[in-house]
Design a protein around this motif. Structure first.
Motif, PDB file in Angstrom:
ATOM      1  N   GLY A  90       0.750  -1.222   0.035  1.00 45.21           N
ATOM      2  CA  GLY A  90      -0.011  -0.142   0.163  1.00 45.21           C
ATOM      3  C   GLY A  90       0.966   1.049  -0.130  1.00 45.21           C
ATOM      4  O   GLY A  90       0.218   2.414   0.064  1.00 45.21           O
ATOM      5  N   ASN A 105       1.323   9.818   0.762  1.00 41.78           N
ATOM      6  CA  ASN A 105       1.839   9.862  -0.871  1.00 41.78           C
ATOM      7  C   ASN A 105       2.513  11.297  -0.881  1.00 41.78           C
ATOM      8  O   ASN A 105       1.989  12.115  -0.371  1.00 41.78           O
ATOM      9  N   ASN A 126      -6.540  -2.829  -7.210  1.00 41.07           N
ATOM     10  CA  ASN A 126      -7.848  -1.670  -6.722  1.00 41.07           C
ATOM     11  C   ASN A 126      -7.480  -0.485  -6.130  1.00 41.07           C
ATOM     12  O   ASN A 126      -8.172   0.112  -5.878  1.00 41.07           O
ATOM     13  N   GLY A 127      -6.856  -0.266  -5.684  1.00 44.82           N
ATOM     14  CA  GLY A 127      -5.649   1.246  -5.026  1.00 44.82           C
ATOM     15  C   GLY A 127      -6.992   2.475  -6.297  1.00 44.82           C
ATOM     16  O   GLY A 127      -6.531   3.179  -6.315  1.00 44.82           O
ATOM     17  N   SER A 128      -6.242   1.736  -7.865  1.00 46.87           N
ATOM     18  CA  SER A 128      -6.629   2.626  -9.321  1.00 46.87           C
ATOM     19  C   SER A 128      -5.514   3.893  -8.487  1.00 46.87           C
ATOM     20  O   SER A 128      -4.481   4.012  -8.745  1.00 46.87           O
ATOM     21  N   ASN A 129      -5.934   5.128  -8.758  1.00 48.78           N
ATOM     22  CA  ASN A 129      -5.161   6.942  -8.715  1.00 48.78           C
ATOM     23  C   ASN A 129      -4.183   6.556  -7.232  1.00 48.78           C
ATOM     24  O   ASN A 129      -4.070   7.400  -7.283  1.00 48.78           O
ATOM     25  N   GLY A 130      -5.720   6.496  -6.564  1.00 47.98           N
ATOM     26  CA  GLY A 130      -4.901   6.824  -5.091  1.00 47.98           C
ATOM     27  C   GLY A 130      -3.919   6.058  -4.710  1.00 47.98           C
ATOM     28  O   GLY A 130      -3.283   5.323  -3.435  1.00 47.98           O
ATOM     29  N   SER A 131      -3.376   4.627  -5.773  1.00 47.04           N
ATOM     30  CA  SER A 131      -2.610   4.084  -5.026  1.00 47.04           C
ATOM     31  C   SER A 131      -0.957   3.496  -6.359  1.00 47.04           C
ATOM     32  O   SER A 131      -0.692   3.268  -6.599  1.00 47.04           O
ATOM     33  N   ALA A 141      -2.056  12.442  -7.282  1.00 43.69           N
ATOM     34  CA  ALA A 141      -0.972  11.847  -8.038  1.00 43.69           C
ATOM     35  C   ALA A 141      -1.757  11.916  -9.736  1.00 43.69           C
ATOM     36  O   ALA A 141      -2.614  12.637  -9.958  1.00 43.69           O
ATOM     37  N   LEU A 142      -0.973  11.315 -10.460  1.00 42.18           N
ATOM     38  CA  LEU A 142      -0.863  11.385 -12.610  1.00 42.18           C
ATOM     39  C   LEU A 142      -1.198  10.839 -13.142  1.00 42.18           C
ATOM     40  O   LEU A 142      -1.742   9.258 -12.591  1.00 42.18           O
ATOM     41  N   HIS A 276      -1.575  -3.704  -5.088  1.00 41.22           N
ATOM     42  CA  HIS A 276      -2.879  -4.008  -4.831  1.00 41.22           C
ATOM     43  C   HIS A 276      -3.289  -5.213  -5.942  1.00 41.22           C
ATOM     44  O   HIS A 276      -4.487  -5.403  -6.013  1.00 41.22           O
TER      45      HIS A 276
ATOM     46  N   GLN B 129      -8.206   9.591  -6.148  1.00 41.10           N
ATOM     47  CA  GLN B 129      -8.958   7.932  -5.136  1.00 41.10           C
ATOM     48  C   GLN B 129      -8.527   8.329  -3.449  1.00 41.10           C
ATOM     49  O   GLN B 129      -6.815   8.747  -3.644  1.00 41.10           O
ATOM     50  N   PRO B 130      -9.179   7.947  -2.097  1.00 44.27           N
ATOM     51  CA  PRO B 130      -8.244   8.131  -1.644  1.00 44.27           C
ATOM     52  C   PRO B 130      -7.248   6.666  -1.580  1.00 44.27           C
ATOM     53  O   PRO B 130      -7.124   5.770  -2.187  1.00 44.27           O
TER      54      PRO B 130
END
Lengths: 403, 600
Positions: A90, A105, A126-131, A141-142, A276, B129-130
């Protein structure tokens, strides 16, 4: 400008995928191949670590052309993921930063360079842009391209028109006329907010930075390093999403090659996915060692093929560019056993290319206790010729890795 | 228990579930100083001490540092219990960047530009998103994650230019050649009409004069109009959604903007715009009336859907990979994604949105195909007047299912691909329904050793997990927290189907325990039991209010928000404590309407 590449020789540099073939058609229409000399960095990642140093080196050695291997290959052992105390899970948003602990971040190291960057990820985690790994100068996030078709349409469909210096100056002056009143407006609101004026501080900082950059553009209207030639990609190839994650990763590496060769971006990151991404993260926890080794091995092989491509044209791109292969996770194979947890020791680090003198060594080298921030400091110093402002990222006291 | 390791070359079966997303957790964390909001994330150094004196500011900055999370929640629960708040509560002024989706929505609805997301896919900053390792659900508009940066600003400037070019080509001629006189007069008229909705503030002669001067200086023609539009869109008034309350309370436009955003997921338009322009949202009674009116409007579905999808992380079902044999059709997946939103909206429209209604109703909402997949008989049609779409039905929940935490869509979303993943489910439910979370244990290596324990396929999954967790003091205390919740859900498999055999093909053991923030344990059995336990939990009431607070205020709560939250619960309780009464109470609480001014 360097000579254009012949169709026959160019075919040798392409992989066999249909998409690479489609890209090649665009390439024939460009004037850029072999004409560029700016430093470009391609960071290639797969999440969840690697088998171990020896396996990774072997995978690269088996694929790299011997000349590329000996001239450019550097295998760094013992590098630490400094942002992961004990666990990298994460922590994508901190991995490419100067942070020495924690998973918050944080701005990626390259955000201080102010260079154009582009980011790809083959798997929607699963984290999408959050990850996302790539982070902007405030840790946001870029954009990440997850669909090759969208990426190609955007990059190669982009209209890049030549602007003469006087027109460019007028455009910049127009921009200033937009920025200046916005600065006045926000300062006026801040004055009414008392101790809460920090609410708009990031906006104010960003406007001031935009103002500075716009002013700087006036003195260097084309905004590119002298001696380089902007690429003009005349048409947009028809590319579709291959559907398969591995194929998509290959396609993104092909696109990365084109972007580097065309001098369209200076920083390119290609991630297989984030940590993730369920199916792949599950290979370590599920004890699916063979599957894990096949997956990471395939990623490494493909990255080595990219290196071969980079070195094979009329201009050897690996002189001024470099591919850096890293992962946030450490070595999973130790003493013949597969670690199903989140090992942090000995993350992979393979550097192929000189990045304009940034990297001087080849063969097996050691991180000597250094971590990812030291590697990033070396890259930033090299790409900026030591002129990057490291104060906002608190990286002034971080020493280069020395590899 | 001694950790057993296997040769990597042999097919291995070990505990895989704990590590996937939840091993890296513990129940208590050493307090970390939170960063003040105005500081950039510390690099290469310890997180600096909080230098702010106002406890309200002592909250995580980017959401990753959530070490105060449980402490804050415990303090809020105490505030609810104590009823010891001052007579006057004032919120702090706040502001956040509009999201990518809101940027497009506003342009479409206010300027009539008919943009689609795809056309601006790479020209706008990404929808944020977080991170997935923080317990704040999926609120993509939280100020904690949406920060301005030079990179974002560059994106906005290029998107503004593209948009301005489009408007110049399609509308500018008509705008500047109206029948009201000069181009300047026409643009003045346009500004009077559009600027309030774009800048979320009343029409102001000073603003208009400055923009008109700019238009004239830029040529007083179509291109000048385009430049003026770029300037409007680069302003903080457009790029931010602010609740500054510079006069000590929110302006009518700030209220209108908040109501439109949270209740309708839209910019301010139509009658609401007229009301804001007429300064008709200053008095509390006026705001209450407007909130009630907007809740009755079918557009409220959009707000409910946005909230539920974020609160319950519905995207997990969007991205979930089902095994080949259990692959879902796109239609079925869509039904599952929207199941909880549709259910809650149905409860609202039929006046059943009490806490008991949410957890004890023995039906869900979906189409016939969904009913067939899960063997839910059709209980009845849903009248089109409810605004839920033509094909949706009221489906009877069968077996032991009841309530929100038994719905197949939600259960499949919080499961792993192939297995139920007890701790992962427990972690999700504790974070979303009880506002409790866990952080990384101090000795992860030890925890990983336990996690590598070889699975005993002859034991039920729940028993095996319980045994292994308790074998290590390091794991046991914390896993009790999440396992206890996850155990009771074993009746529902990873694809949302009810079952009698677990992932080890052993009879399901579904006895669990729900632990509240004060340590109170509520034992239960099965999914029905967990829903009953949740309905009786005071922590859930507070947590639902906290989740709505995050959604409405676009920020993570702090301990100092306890009075706003407790006041809202009390006010909603007086009306029977329903979802809508809580929503309404938060939007009309004095802590929301009143804001501290400079010097306070």
């Amino acid at each position: 400008m360097s000579p254009k590449i012949s169709r026959r020789s160019f075919n040798r540099y392409l992989s066999n995928s249909m998409i690479a073939a489609a890209l090649s058609r665009v390439f024939y229409d460009t004037q850029a191949f072999g004409a560029v000399s700016t430093k470009k960095l391609i960071i290639c990642m797969n999440p969840n670590g690697h088998a171990n140093f020896d396996t990774t080196q072997s995978n690269f050695k088996n694929t790299l052309n011997p000349a590329v291997y000996s001239k450019y290959g550097q295998f760094v052992s013992g590098l630490k993921n400094a942002s992961a105390d004990q666990d990298w899970h994460g922590g994508e948003g901190a991995f490419l930063s100067f942070a020495t602990r924690g998973k918050s971040n944080t701005p990626s190291f390259f955000s201080t360079l102010g260079l154009e960057s582009i980011h790809f990820s083959a798997v929607s985690g699963n984290g999408s842009n959050g990850s996302a790994y790539g982070r902007d100068s405030t840790g946001g996030a870029l954009d990440i391209f997850r669909n090759p078709a969208t990426a190609v349409n955007t990059i190669f469909g982009k209209s890049m028109t030549s602007v003469n210096p006087s027109d460019a100056a007028a455009i910049q002056a127009g921009k200033m006329s937009l920025i200046d009143p916005c600065l006045e407006d926000v300062k006026s609101v801040q004055n009414k907010l008392g101790s809460d004026k920090v609410i708009f501080q990031e906006y104010l900082d960003s406007l001031i930075e935009l103002q500075k950059r716009t002013q700087a553009m006036n003195s260097n209207p084309d905004g590119r390093a002298s001696g380089s030639t902007p690429a003009f990609c005349g048409s947009t190839p028809k590319v579709s999403d291959p559907g398969d994650n591995h194929e998509r990763y290959k396609v993104f590496l092909d696109i990365a090659y084109q972007i580097a060769a065309c001098d369209m971006m200076r920083i390119i990151t290609v991630a297989f996915g984030d940590n993730h991404s369920e199916g792949y993260h599950g290979t370590i926890h599920g004890g699916r060692a063979q599957e894990y080794l096949q997956w990471t091995g395939a990623c490494q092989t493909r990255i080595a093929q990219l290196a071969n491509q980079m070195a094979s044209g009329p201009t050897d791109l690996l002189q001024d560019s470099a591919i850096v292969y890293i992962s946030e996770g450490g070595a999973h194979m130790k003493d013949g056993r597969f670690d199903q947890g989140h090992p942090t020791a000995d993350i992979p680090c393979v550097i192929i290319g000189k990045l304009g003198g940034t990297f001087s060594k080849t063969g097996n080298t050691s991180a000597n206790g250094g971590g990812t921030p030291n590697l990033y400091r070396q890259i930033v110093d090299g790409m900026s010729n030591g002129s990057a402002d490291l104060s906002t990222l608190q990286a002034k006291n971080i020493t280069p890795l020395g590899v | 228990m001694t950790a057993t390791k296997q040769s990597w070359l042999k097919p291995s079966i070990v505990i895989t579930l704990i590590l996937i997303g939840t091993l890296s957790t513990q129940c208590t964390s050493p307090p970390n100083p939170a960063r003040p909001n105005n500081k950039k994330p510390a690099q290469g150094a310890e997180v600096p001490n909080d230098t702010e004196t106002d406890a309200q500011d002592a909250m995580p900055n980017d959401g990753s540092d959530f070490s105060h999370h449980n402490e804050n929640f415990a303090a809020i629960v105490k505030a609810v219990d104590s009823n010891n708040c001052p007579a006057e509560v004032k919120g702090k002024p706040q502001s956040r960047i509009i999201t990518r989706k809101e940027w497009i929505q506003t342009i479409n609805e206010v300027l009539g530009a008919n943009l689609n997301a795809e056309s601006f896919e790479t020209n706008l900053p990404p929808q944020t998103q977080p991170p997935s390792n923080v317990p704040y659900s999926d609120y993509d508009h939280l100020q904690n994650y949406n920060k301005m940066s030079i990179e974002r600003l560059l994106k906005y400037t290029s998107a503004n230019k593209i948009l301005a070019d489009q408007i110049v080509a399609s509308q500018a001629e008509k705008i500047i050649s109206c029948n009201d006189g000069s181009a300047k007069a026409c643009v003045a008229k346009w500004l009077n009409d559009k600027l309030p909705a774009l800048w979320k503030k009343p029409s102001n002669p000073e603003d208009n004069a400055a923009l008109l001067a700019f238009f004239e200086k830029s040529g007083a023609n179509k291109l000048g109009f385009g430049l003026m539009l770029e300037r409007i869109l680069l302003s903080h008034n457009f790029l931010y959604r602010s609740n500054l309350g510079l006069s000590g309370q929110l302006s009518s436009w700030e209220v209108a903007s908040s109501l439109a955003d949270s209740l309708w997921d839209s910019p301010v338009t139509g009658e609401l715009k007229d009301l804001a322009n007429a300064d008709g949202l200053r008095a509390k009674a006026d705001i209450e009336r407007q909130v009630a009116k907007m809740i009755e409007d079918p557009k409220f579905y959009r707000g409910v859907q946005r909230f539920v999808k974020a609160w319950l992380k519905s995207r997990l079902i969007e991205s979930k990979t089902f095994s080949t044999e259990k692959k879902l059709s796109d239609e079925a997946r869509s039904q599952l994604i929207n199941e909880s939103s549709n259910y809650l909206y149905y409860l609202i429209r039929t006046k059943q949105d009490s806490i008991d209604g949410i957890f004890k109703s023995k039906f869900t909402v979906g189409n016939e195909a969904m009913g067939n997949i899960f063997k839910f008989p059709i209980e009845g049609l849903i009248p089109s007047s409810l605004g839920l779409g033509a094909n949706l039905k009221k489906l009877e929940l069968t077996d032991g299912r009841q309530g929100l935490i038994s719905q197949p869509g939600y259960m499949a979303g919080i499961s792993s691909m192939m297995t139920t993943n007890i701790p992962r489910r427990g972690e999700a439910i504790m974070a979303e329904f009880m506002c409790q979370s866990l952080t990384t244990p101090p000795n992860l290596a030890e925890a990983i050793k336990v996690a590598n324990t070889q699975i005993d396929p002859n034991d039920s999954v729940a028993h095996f997990f319980d045994k292994v967790s308790k074998s290590s003091p390091l794991c046991g205390g914390c896993h009790e927290f999440v396992n206890g919740v996850g155990f009771g859900l074993e009746e529902i498999g990873s694809t949302g189907q009810f079952r009698s055999l677990d992932d080890h093909m052993k009879p399901v053991v579904a006895d669990g325990v729900l632990i509240e923030s004060n340590g109170r344990k509520i034992p239960y059995s099965g999914v029905g039991g967990l829903n009953n336990a949740m309905a009786s939990s005071k922590d859930f009431q507070v947590c639902l209010t906290v989740q709505l607070f995050r959604y409405i205020n676009a920020r993570v709560e702090s301990a100092a928000d306890g009075c706003t939250i407790s006041g809202s619960i009390r006010k909603a309780s007086a009306k029977g404590l329903t979802f809508t009464s809580l929503f309404s109470a938060l939007l009309t609480d004095q802590g929301f309407i009143n804001r501290r001014t400079a010097g306070e």
